[in-house]
Design a protein around this motif. Structure first.
Motif, PDB file in Angstrom:
ATOM      1  N   VAL A   1       0.293  -1.434   0.234  1.00  9.37           N
ATOM      2  CA  VAL A   1      -0.002   0.178   0.330  1.00  9.37           C
ATOM      3  C   VAL A   1       1.000   1.073   0.190  1.00  9.37           C
ATOM      4  CG1 VAL A   1       0.124   0.203   2.868  1.00  9.37           C
ATOM      5  CG2 VAL A   1      -2.420   1.061   0.417  1.00  9.37           C
ATOM      6  N   MET A   2       2.160   1.435   1.056  1.00 11.13           N
ATOM      7  CA  MET A   2       2.649   2.289   0.579  1.00 11.13           C
ATOM      8  C   MET A   2       3.738   2.510  -0.812  1.00 11.13           C
ATOM      9  SD  MET A   2       2.987   3.737   3.788  1.00 11.13           S
ATOM     10  CE  MET A   2       0.952   3.720   3.441  1.00 11.13           C
ATOM     11  N   SER A   3       3.718   0.893  -1.215  1.00  9.12           N
ATOM     12  CA  SER A   3       4.473   1.102  -2.506  1.00  9.12           C
ATOM     13  C   SER A   3       3.429   2.025  -3.656  1.00  9.12           C
ATOM     14  CB  SER A   3       4.819   0.008  -3.660  1.00  9.12           C
ATOM     15  OG  SER A   3       5.630  -0.363  -1.904  1.00  9.12           O
ATOM     16  N   GLU A   4       2.255   2.058  -3.611  1.00  9.47           N
ATOM     17  CA  GLU A   4       1.215   2.532  -4.686  1.00  9.47           C
ATOM     18  C   GLU A   4       1.237   4.070  -4.886  1.00  9.47           C
ATOM     19  OE1 GLU A   4      -2.229   1.231  -4.346  1.00  9.47           O
ATOM     20  OE2 GLU A   4      -2.637  -1.366  -3.582  1.00  9.47           O
ATOM     21  N   MET A   5       1.366   4.270  -2.898  1.00 14.73           N
ATOM     22  CA  MET A   5       1.543   6.051  -3.079  1.00 14.73           C
ATOM     23  C   MET A   5       2.801   5.923  -4.028  1.00 14.73           C
ATOM     24  SD  MET A   5      -0.656   6.650   0.220  1.00 14.73           S
ATOM     25  CE  MET A   5      -0.206   5.686   1.128  1.00 14.73           C
ATOM     26  N   ALA A   6       3.925   5.548  -2.630  1.00 10.43           N
ATOM     27  CA  ALA A   6       5.047   6.008  -3.300  1.00 10.43           C
ATOM     28  C   ALA A   6       5.696   6.510  -4.459  1.00 10.43           C
ATOM     29  CB  ALA A   6       6.619   4.919  -2.772  1.00 10.43           C
ATOM     30  N   GLY A   7       5.120   5.039  -6.156  1.00 10.13           N
ATOM     31  CA  GLY A   7       4.592   5.414  -7.368  1.00 10.13           C
ATOM     32  C   GLY A   7       4.698   6.308  -7.968  1.00 10.13           C
ATOM     33  N   VAL A   8       3.088   6.468  -7.281  1.00 10.23           N
ATOM     34  CA  VAL A   8       2.549   7.887  -7.777  1.00 10.23           C
ATOM     35  C   VAL A   8       3.044   9.030  -7.733  1.00 10.23           C
ATOM     36  CG1 VAL A   8       0.698   9.450  -7.911  1.00 10.23           C
ATOM     37  CG2 VAL A   8      -0.018   6.515  -8.211  1.00 10.23           C
ATOM     38  N   SER A   9       4.148   8.944  -5.899  1.00  8.99           N
ATOM     39  CA  SER A   9       4.623  10.426  -5.560  1.00  8.99           C
ATOM     40  C   SER A   9       6.005  10.699  -6.398  1.00  8.99           C
ATOM     41  CB  SER A   9       4.286  10.380  -4.321  1.00  8.99           C
ATOM     42  OG  SER A   9       3.303  10.767  -3.394  1.00  8.99           O
ATOM     43  N   ALA A  10       6.544   9.011  -6.298  1.00 13.37           N
ATOM     44  CA  ALA A  10       8.099   9.617  -7.284  1.00 13.37           C
ATOM     45  C   ALA A  10       7.590  10.141  -8.607  1.00 13.37           C
ATOM     46  CB  ALA A  10       8.405   7.651  -7.390  1.00 13.37           C
ATOM     47  N   VAL A  11       6.697   9.655  -9.536  1.00 11.47           N
ATOM     48  CA  VAL A  11       6.400  10.238 -10.919  1.00 11.47           C
ATOM     49  C   VAL A  11       6.251  11.639 -11.084  1.00 11.47           C
ATOM     50  CG1 VAL A  11       5.225  10.148 -12.764  1.00 11.47           C
ATOM     51  CG2 VAL A  11       5.964   7.738 -11.748  1.00 11.47           C
ATOM     52  N   LEU A  12       5.514  11.978 -10.122  1.00 13.34           N
ATOM     53  CA  LEU A  12       5.246  13.712  -9.761  1.00 13.34           C
ATOM     54  C   LEU A  12       6.193  14.374  -9.010  1.00 13.34           C
ATOM     55  CD1 LEU A  12       1.239  13.019  -8.418  1.00 13.34           C
ATOM     56  CD2 LEU A  12       2.104  13.100 -10.513  1.00 13.34           C
ATOM     57  N   THR A  13       6.469  13.417  -8.612  1.00 10.73           N
ATOM     58  CA  THR A  13       8.075  14.745  -8.230  1.00 10.73           C
ATOM     59  C   THR A  13       9.020  14.306  -9.095  1.00 10.73           C
ATOM     60  OG1 THR A  13       7.220  13.909  -5.343  1.00 10.73           O
ATOM     61  CG2 THR A  13       9.843  14.429  -6.030  1.00 10.73           C
ATOM     62  N   ALA A  14       9.388  13.574  -9.237  1.00 13.77           N
ATOM     63  CA  ALA A  14      10.928  13.405 -10.481  1.00 13.77           C
ATOM     64  C   ALA A  14       9.601  14.991 -12.280  1.00 13.77           C
ATOM     65  CB  ALA A  14      10.481  12.132 -10.446  1.00 13.77           C
ATOM     66  N   ALA A  15       8.656  15.169 -11.859  1.00 12.49           N
ATOM     67  CA  ALA A  15       8.477  15.780 -12.963  1.00 12.49           C
ATOM     68  C   ALA A  15       8.509  17.198 -12.494  1.00 12.49           C
ATOM     69  CB  ALA A  15       6.536  15.906 -13.237  1.00 12.49           C
ATOM     70  N   GLU A  16       8.238  17.355 -10.949  1.00 15.38           N
ATOM     71  CA  GLU A  16       8.657  18.440 -10.522  1.00 15.38           C
ATOM     72  C   GLU A  16      10.018  18.834 -10.266  1.00 15.38           C
ATOM     73  OE1 GLU A  16       7.549  18.872  -6.809  1.00 15.38           O
ATOM     74  OE2 GLU A  16       5.346  17.884  -6.908  1.00 15.38           O
ATOM     75  N   LEU A  17      11.323  18.402 -10.303  1.00 15.53           N
ATOM     76  CA  LEU A  17      12.613  18.128 -10.015  1.00 15.53           C
ATOM     77  C   LEU A  17      12.892  18.578 -11.588  1.00 15.53           C
ATOM     78  CD1 LEU A  17      13.804  15.554  -7.599  1.00 15.53           C
ATOM     79  CD2 LEU A  17      13.272  17.861  -7.422  1.00 15.53           C
ATOM     80  N   LEU A  18      12.304  17.792 -12.960  1.00 13.97           N
ATOM     81  CA  LEU A  18      12.716  18.296 -14.038  1.00 13.97           C
ATOM     82  C   LEU A  18      12.936  19.278 -14.347  1.00 13.97           C
ATOM     83  CD1 LEU A  18      11.772  14.818 -16.363  1.00 13.97           C
ATOM     84  CD2 LEU A  18      14.052  16.077 -16.196  1.00 13.97           C
ATOM     85  N   ALA A  19      11.372  20.055 -13.985  1.00 11.41           N
ATOM     86  CA  ALA A  19      11.819  22.209 -14.068  1.00 11.41           C
ATOM     87  C   ALA A  19      12.690  22.445 -13.545  1.00 11.41           C
ATOM     88  CB  ALA A  19      10.150  22.138 -13.398  1.00 11.41           C
ATOM     89  N   SER A  20      13.202  24.022 -14.303  1.00 10.01           N
ATOM     90  CA  SER A  20      13.612  24.451 -13.823  1.00 10.01           C
ATOM     91  C   SER A  20      13.859  25.120 -12.386  1.00 10.01           C
ATOM     92  CB  SER A  20      14.067  25.298 -15.085  1.00 10.01           C
ATOM     93  OG  SER A  20      12.733  26.560 -15.171  1.00 10.01           O
ATOM     94  N   THR A  21      12.583  25.309 -12.079  1.00 10.11           N
ATOM     95  CA  THR A  21      12.264  25.601 -10.963  1.00 10.11           C
ATOM     96  C   THR A  21      12.582  24.474  -9.555  1.00 10.11           C
ATOM     97  OG1 THR A  21      10.664  24.772 -10.883  1.00 10.11           O
ATOM     98  CG2 THR A  21      10.484  27.683 -11.408  1.00 10.11           C
ATOM     99  N   GLY A  22      12.680  22.866 -10.071  1.00  9.06           N
ATOM    100  CA  GLY A  22      12.470  21.546  -9.241  1.00  9.06           C
ATOM    101  C   GLY A  22      14.479  21.789  -9.487  1.00  9.06           C
ATOM    102  N   GLY A  23      15.429  22.814  -9.963  1.00 11.38           N
ATOM    103  CA  GLY A  23      17.084  22.894 -10.699  1.00 11.38           C
ATOM    104  C   GLY A  23      17.215  21.492 -11.856  1.00 11.38           C
ATOM    105  N   GLY A  24      16.579  21.277 -12.173  1.00 13.97           N
ATOM    106  CA  GLY A  24      16.331  20.621 -13.953  1.00 13.97           C
ATOM    107  C   GLY A  24      16.865  21.051 -15.446  1.00 13.97           C
ATOM    108  N   LYS A  25      16.493  20.364 -16.313  1.00 11.07           N
ATOM    109  CA  LYS A  25      16.907  20.937 -16.824  1.00 11.07           C
ATOM    110  C   LYS A  25      15.689  21.625 -17.536  1.00 11.07           C
ATOM    111  CE  LYS A  25      17.916  17.124 -18.922  1.00 11.07           C
ATOM    112  NZ  LYS A  25      17.762  16.348 -19.982  1.00 11.07           N
ATOM    113  N   GLY A  26      14.782  22.006 -16.832  1.00 14.83           N
ATOM    114  CA  GLY A  26      13.516  22.873 -17.910  1.00 14.83           C
ATOM    115  C   GLY A  26      12.526  21.763 -19.328  1.00 14.83           C
ATOM    116  N   VAL A  27      12.242  20.131 -18.137  1.00 15.03           N
ATOM    117  CA  VAL A  27      11.860  19.601 -19.047  1.00 15.03           C
ATOM    118  C   VAL A  27      10.537  19.334 -18.503  1.00 15.03           C
ATOM    119  CG1 VAL A  27      12.114  16.996 -20.279  1.00 15.03           C
ATOM    120  CG2 VAL A  27      14.216  18.664 -19.919  1.00 15.03           C
ATOM    121  N   LEU A  28       9.054  19.050 -19.748  1.00 20.75           N
ATOM    122  CA  LEU A  28       8.200  18.720 -19.401  1.00 20.75           C
ATOM    123  C   LEU A  28       8.099  17.203 -19.691  1.00 20.75           C
ATOM    124  CD1 LEU A  28       5.601  19.583 -18.172  1.00 20.75           C
ATOM    125  CD2 LEU A  28       4.415  20.121 -21.021  1.00 20.75           C
TER     126      LEU A  28
END
Length: 411
Positions: A168-195
């Motif tokens: 059950v924690m993994s289900e939430m972790a899988g969803v959160s991981a992708v959504l958090t990665a999307a934020e980190l890819l943005a330039s505001t998250g320190g990433g390359k500014g990729v959608l």
């Protein structure tokens, strides 16, 4: 007439014969009255932990059955459950931590700490995450000295052999991981500014997922829903087949072939580590030499960090400082990632622990349930002064004993 032979008799003391003629008391099993569990839930002030092990509705169920539930004041505030709600549910609010630790069963959503072990008492049952990177020899030695029974939530299995809390924690972790990665890819998250999903005329971001279990499946669903390009690796071909069947479309999958893995990592924008170990540390899948070759600004989400991580460069981080950069790659290593959604996570954990506690009451206690519940025994790593987890024994150079032997001998 021949001389008669006399037979010599051996005298038997009366004390050995009279008792057999007396009425004997019948030995009957004494029925144990239900409702005897004493449960303590302390407030967690580490790792920016926001979850709580039991929600008010679960406390109401347990107290209604006659169990005592003591909650430390403020323990549920971060999950938006007030002390008043717990009090109305029949729980007892304690303003001294020592009172909570007097309970026979302690439920925590964070691993034990060296400081709090002093409050444990022999025979006490501790149910909490283990979080391998936080373990120290001092902590393990103190747990042994206290002679407690310690269970790791992430290793407890159900009757089907799966890990319910991990699932059950993994289900939430899988969803959160992708959504958090999307934020980190943005330039505001320190990433390359990729959608992450891309737009018409622009290639989508590429996500590599290591592990086709529950985390991997949840992450795959969300990533595909956002329009990302997904690659999944796992050495269990059956899991890969099941993932494709559940997702409902063909995926680019592979076993952990070093050549193929390195090829995909070189072009990846996001890599999610979703490998789970049944008993000890997660194996390292990606060595540092591979991380060095990844694109600058790419993101590593190591969801396996609570079991040591499957990237050689991974380090445990916190919600306050969730990332660090190594070899130009953004690393995310928060072990309690589901704590970002504490209310949902608390309800999910509570739904698993409550039936377990009810079963323990019916069996005569958690310790008695260990005899009948093989999956629960899998979660025990310390038992009354003995280490029962082979990995912990190897890691700290301590002797470990099979739990089955200790239960048989009733040590």
């Amino acid at each position: 007439m021949p001389e008669s032979t006399t037979t010599k008799k051996i005298p038997i003391p009366k004390s050995l014969t009279e008792s057999s003629l007396q009425p004997q008391a019948e030995m009957l099993a004494v029925e144990r009255k239900p409702g005897g569990l004493s449960i303590g839930i302390p407030r967690v002030d580490m790792m920016q932990e926001n979850r709580i092990a039991l929600v008010p509705s679960a406390v109401s169920t347990l107290t209604g059955m006659g169990h005592q539930v003591v909650i430390e004041a403020g323990a549920g505030e971060k999950a938006h459950y007030t002390d008043h709600r717990y009090s109305e549910a029949g729980g007892e609010i304690a303003y001294e931590k020592e009172k909570v630790f007097q309970a026979n069963i302690l439920l925590k959503v964070a691993p034990p700490t060296v400081e709090e072990v002093d409050l444990y008492h022999p025979g006490q049952i501790i149910i909490s995450p283990l979080t391998i990177p936080m373990l120290s020899l001092e902590l393990v030695e103190k747990l042994k000295a206290k002679r407690v029974i310690a269970l790791a939530m992430e290793y407890i299995q159900d009757d089907s052999g799966s890990f319910p809390i991990v699932r059950v924690m993994s289900e939430m972790a899988g969803v959160s991981a992708v959504l958090t990665a999307a934020e980190l890819l943005a330039s505001t998250g320190g990433g390359k500014g990729v959608l992450l999903g891309g737009v018409a005329g622009v290639p989508s971001a590429k996500i590599v997922i290591l592990g086709a279990g529950v985390v991997g499946e949840s992450a795959t669903r969300v990533a595909l829903g956002l329009g990302a390009e997904v690659r999944v690796f796992d050495n269990d071909v059956y899991k890969l087949m099941r993932l494709q069947r559940h997702v409902g479309q063909r995926l680019n999958t592979s076993t952990f072939n070093p050549y193929q893995l390195e090829k995909e990592l070189l072009n990846a924008d996001v890599v999610i580590g979703a490998v789970h170990s049944k008993t000890g540390r997660t194996p390292v899948i990606v060595p540092e030499t591979m991380v060095e070759k990844m694109k600058p600004g790419s993101v590593i989400m190591d969801v396996s960090i609570d079991q040591g991580g499957c990237f050689e460069t991974s380090e445990m981080t916190s919600h306050h400082r969730p990332t660090f950069i190594k070899h130009g790659v953004i690393h995310y290593g928060v072990p309690n990632i589901s704590s970002k959604v504490p209310r949902t996570a608390s309800i999910a954990v509570s739904n698993i622990l409550t039936p377990l506690l009810i079963s323990a009451d019916q069996a005569g206690g958690v310790e008695q349930l260990l005899f009948d519940h093989l999956g629960l025994r899998n979660g025990v790593y310390a038992y009354k002064g003995r280490i029962t987890n082979a990995y912990l024994g190897r890691r700290f150079g301590l002797k470990h004993t099979e739990l089955g032997l200790l239960l048989t001998s009733r040590l």
